[in-house]
Design a protein around this motif. Structure first.
Motif, PDB file in Angstrom:
ATOM      1  N   GLY B  57     118.076  11.092  26.957  1.00  0.00           N
ATOM      2  CA  GLY B  57     117.682  12.348  26.348  1.00  0.00           C
ATOM      3  C   GLY B  57     117.583  13.394  27.409  1.00  0.00           C
ATOM      4  O   GLY B  57     118.044  13.233  28.517  1.00  0.00           O
ATOM      5  N   ASP B  60     113.689  18.644  28.052  1.00  0.00           N
ATOM      6  CA  ASP B  60     112.977  19.690  27.326  1.00  0.00           C
ATOM      7  C   ASP B  60     112.828  19.328  25.848  1.00  0.00           C
ATOM      8  O   ASP B  60     112.671  20.178  25.000  1.00  0.00           O
ATOM      9  N   VAL B  61     112.907  18.027  25.576  1.00  0.00           N
ATOM     10  CA  VAL B  61     112.765  17.567  24.195  1.00  0.00           C
ATOM     11  C   VAL B  61     111.638  16.565  24.135  1.00  0.00           C
ATOM     12  O   VAL B  61     111.521  15.707  25.002  1.00  0.00           O
ATOM     13  N   THR B  63     109.592  13.822  21.483  1.00  0.00           N
ATOM     14  CA  THR B  63     109.701  13.123  20.211  1.00  0.00           C
ATOM     15  C   THR B  63     108.370  13.243  19.491  1.00  0.00           C
ATOM     16  O   THR B  63     107.326  12.927  20.047  1.00  0.00           O
ATOM     17  N   GLU B 114     112.304  24.773  18.695  1.00  0.00           N
ATOM     18  CA  GLU B 114     113.254  24.334  17.683  1.00  0.00           C
ATOM     19  C   GLU B 114     112.859  22.932  17.274  1.00  0.00           C
ATOM     20  O   GLU B 114     112.306  22.181  18.068  1.00  0.00           O
ATOM     21  N   ILE B 115     113.130  22.588  16.032  1.00  0.00           N
ATOM     22  CA  ILE B 115     112.838  21.217  15.614  1.00  0.00           C
ATOM     23  C   ILE B 115     114.008  20.670  14.820  1.00  0.00           C
ATOM     24  O   ILE B 115     114.663  21.396  14.073  1.00  0.00           O
ATOM     25  N   GLU B 116     114.269  19.433  15.062  1.00  0.00           N
ATOM     26  CA  GLU B 116     115.379  18.783  14.364  1.00  0.00           C
ATOM     27  C   GLU B 116     114.889  17.413  13.923  1.00  0.00           C
ATOM     28  O   GLU B 116     114.551  16.573  14.760  1.00  0.00           O
ATOM     29  N   VAL B 142     121.414  14.416  21.605  1.00  0.00           N
ATOM     30  CA  VAL B 142     120.611  15.613  21.863  1.00  0.00           C
ATOM     31  C   VAL B 142     121.382  16.465  22.857  1.00  0.00           C
ATOM     32  O   VAL B 142     121.896  15.940  23.835  1.00  0.00           O
ATOM     33  N   SER B 249     112.825  15.650  16.730  1.00  0.00           N
ATOM     34  CA  SER B 249     112.954  16.091  18.118  1.00  0.00           C
ATOM     35  C   SER B 249     112.508  17.540  18.192  1.00  0.00           C
ATOM     36  O   SER B 249     112.957  18.368  17.400  1.00  0.00           O
ATOM     37  N   TRP B 251     112.184  20.866  20.643  1.00  0.00           N
ATOM     38  CA  TRP B 251     112.570  21.501  21.904  1.00  0.00           C
ATOM     39  C   TRP B 251     111.427  22.392  22.376  1.00  0.00           C
ATOM     40  O   TRP B 251     110.785  23.068  21.559  1.00  0.00           O
ATOM     41  N   THR B 277     106.835  13.199  25.534  1.00  0.00           N
ATOM     42  CA  THR B 277     108.012  13.674  26.261  1.00  0.00           C
ATOM     43  C   THR B 277     108.761  12.476  26.813  1.00  0.00           C
ATOM     44  O   THR B 277     108.212  11.382  26.950  1.00  0.00           O
TER      45      THR B 277
END
Lengths: 231, 427
Positions: B57, B60-61, B63, B114-116, B142, B249, B251, B277
């Protein structure tokens, strides 16, 4: 006559303290003039080794003064004492005290190394000193491989290397046979005569003592008798 | 006496009693070798983990999962939660699912860029050109993630056509030929939709991934393919099923510093979510490795202390042997300080020789092990079991020299205090 090189006044040295204290020197006066060869003689226990150690500034007296070239040595710092012993004195011992593993040249130049001379200077002066004692062909040999007489000549070369003003010799011929001892004596007195280096010789050997300008006879920590030179 | 002469003399003196010194050097060598190897092991494994981070990964992401108020096992049965779903881990492990509402809530938390939601896609099989069918796990890609590739490129996230990166070991079963030949080929992927019907879609192979360790074993799809698969899978499924995600995820601004990251995690925690992280996930692994290495280093240091006592012993003997020599040098005007340096530097020389040999042999062993570790540990490609950082190696050597110096202090002090007269006295 000029003021003496070494002047000793009321020299006392006591070892230990309390009831077990032992007084090795009991108020001794002595003057050694420039260029003089002096023999310190006496039976063992008479204090002659103690006197030599004090004169050579290896030890400090309990009472009394030692003046070296007009300087009261009790005022010298440890650093100054080290420098004086290194540059003004040369030492010749009965048992040589050579580093058996090192080369003749390294043994001879040890005082220069201690003084901080460069390797180039050490080699040059070391070779010169060895040449003076006709040992330059042995420079690369290990000290252990030499004969007794050669060893003592190496020791004299070592004592000479810093161009000292006084050579202290403790039984310099004690470990040598008569012939080699004679050669070593000749070298020492030759240095005394030609280069004006003072000799202070501690010895049992009456013949050696007789060759000196004067004998200082010690008995029980005092000068028993001495041949006075004109003061 | 000049510094260079002191060091030179100390060096020569150290090897005057060759056997004695060699044995002491050997003791130091064993300690330094062990210390170097354990350090090298730690460096090697940690570096391997660091290298593989990029394929897991990006930094900067984080979980995000829903904080579960799991009661500790053994406290009786847990209450039923309709939002609980299967989660990764041992069988029976569950997590509370994130719903679309949760996604909106998290997106509103300050600091979330941002979220995914991570869309779990269960691929039934992969097939090429009507051949045999093979199971395939699909992970999520990612942006910024670097999968180590044997051939081709990373998937293009913005591309409209479905793409994927296939693990190298699928090439042969799927009859795709060599890594280069597989690129541009189309494979068929099948999923089961909500009504139980198996449906298929196609994707282009754009890259071939090297087998990794921490990296996912499966294929990496681009967004277009994930969407396509997810849509197929969701067809006919009840609405509540399709809007539930195991994790999301998030950001964030990694450049804002650790405190800002921690603050964001705290805010998410307050909102009822757990955010981890990547660094933290890996941190646990490296912390364990560091702890093991520390314990091993402890043993090595014990060996070094024993060797240090050996130095004390060796030098005491040397001082004893050289009593006259020291006395003579002092008579000739060598100061106490210089005598002290002569002996303590001799100790440092022993330490230097022992530790330098130890480090060199450890590096040599590292090379040898590196040569065979590929065969010993085929599951960990790219692992250098023993890696050596110049700084660490230098630290080991300097540390051993410091120990040696301390060990040499006592004998050196004795030598420096020797009285030249009694040293030169003979009977």
């Amino acid at each position: 006559m000029a003021s003496p090189l070494i002047s000793v006044r009321n020299l006392r040295k006591t070892y230990g303290s309390g009831p077990s204290a032992f007084e090795a020197l009991k108020g001794l006066d002595l003057d050694i003039s420039e260029g003089e060869a002096v023999a310190i003689v006496g039976r063992s226990g008479s204090g002659k080794s103690t006197l030599m150690h004090l004169l050579a500034l290896l030890d400090r007296p309990t009472v009394g003064t030692i003046t070296l070239d007009g300087t009261d040595t009790s005022r010298l710092s440890a650093r100054q004492l080290n420098r004086t012993r290194n540059s003004t004195f040369g030492f010749v011992f009965q048992q040589f005290f050579l580093n058996a593993q090192a080369t003749v040249l390294d043994n001879v130049t040890l005082p220069l190394k201690i003084a901080g001379a460069s390797r180039r200077e050490r080699t040059a002066r070391g070779m010169a000193a060895l040449a003076q004692l006709e040992l330059d062909d042995k420079a690369g040999n290990r000290a252990n491989d030499l004969s007794g007489g050669q060893k003592q000549r190496v020791v004299i070369a070592r004592a000479l290397i810093n161009r000292p003003r006084v050579i202290f010799a403790d039984e310099p011929t004690g470990n040598l046979d008569t012939a080699t001892g004679g050669v070593v004596e000749d070298i020492l007195f030759d240095l005394n005569r030609r280069e004006g280096i003072n000799l202070v010789v501690v010895t049992h050997d009456d013949d050696l003592a007789a060759r000196c300008d004067r004998g200082v006879h010690l008995r029980d920590g005092l000068v028993a008798a001495r041949e006075e030179v004109a003061a | 006496m000049r510094a260079v002469d002191i060091v030179g003399t100390a060096f020569r003196n150290a090897f005057r009693a060759k056997l004695r010194t060699s044995l002491t050097v050997l003791a130091i060598f064993i300690g330094a070798f062990t210390l170097s190897v354990t350090n090298g092991l730690g460096t090697g494994i940690n570096r391997y983990i660091d290298d593989t981070v990029a394929s897991v990964g990006v930094d900067d992401v984080m979980t995000v999962t829903k904080a579960s108020d799991d009661e500790a096992a053994g406290d009786g049965p847990a209450e039923y939660d309709p939002d609980r779903i299967e989660a990764d881990g041992p069988p029976g492990t569950t997590a509370v699912a994130l719903t679309d509402d949760d996604i909106d809530t998290i997106a509103d938390v300050a600091g979330v860029l941002e979220i995914e939601p991570v869309k779990d896609v269960a691929v039934d099989y992969v097939r090429h050109d009507g051949g045999d069918r093979y199971t395939l796990a699909v992970s999520q890609f990612v942006p910024g993630m670097e999968v180590e590739l044997t051939a081709g490129d990373q998937v293009d996230l913005d591309a409209d056509d479905p793409q994927l990166v296939l693990p190298e070991d699928y090439l042969e079963p799927l009859e795709l030929g060599g890594a280069g030949d597989a690129l541009g080929r189309t494979v068929e992927l099948a999923v089961t939709d909500g009504t139980g019907t198996q449906v298929t879609t196609e994707a282009t192979v754009v890259g071939v991934a090297e087998p990794g360790v921490i990296a996912m074993a499966g294929a990496i799809p681009n967004d277009a393919l994930t969407e396509a698969l997810y849509d197929l899978q969701s067809t006919g499924a009840p609405e509540s099923e399709t809007t539930r995600y195991g994790e999301a995820s998030v950001w964030f601004d990694a450049g804002a510093g650790e405190e800002a990251t921690q603050a964001l995690q705290d805010r998410l925690a307050d909102a009822g979510y757990t955010a981890v992280t990547l660094e933290e996930q890996l941190g646990t692994i490296t912390a364990v490795i560091d702890a093991i290495v520390l314990v091993l280093n402890g043993f090595a240091v014990i060996a070094l202390i024993a060797a240090g006592i050996g130095i004390v012993n060796t030098l005491f003997m040397a001082v004893q042997e050289r009593t006259r020599e020291v006395g003579l040098m002092k008579a000739m005007g060598l100061s106490n300080g210089r005598v002290f340096s002569l002996f303590s530097i001799e100790a440092v020389v022993i330490g230097l020789v022992g530790s330098a040999l130890g480090a060199l042999v450890a590096i040599g062993v590292g090379q040898l092990v590196g040569g065979v570790s590929g065969e010993l540990l085929p599951d960990l490609p790219g692992l250098t079991l023993l890696a050596f950082e110049p700084v660490t190696v230098a630290a080991v050597v300097l540390g051993v020299m410091a120990i040696a110096f301390l060990a040499g202090n006592l004998p050196a002090l004795r030598a420096s205090r020797q009285d030249p007269i009694s040293s030169l006295r003979y009977e």
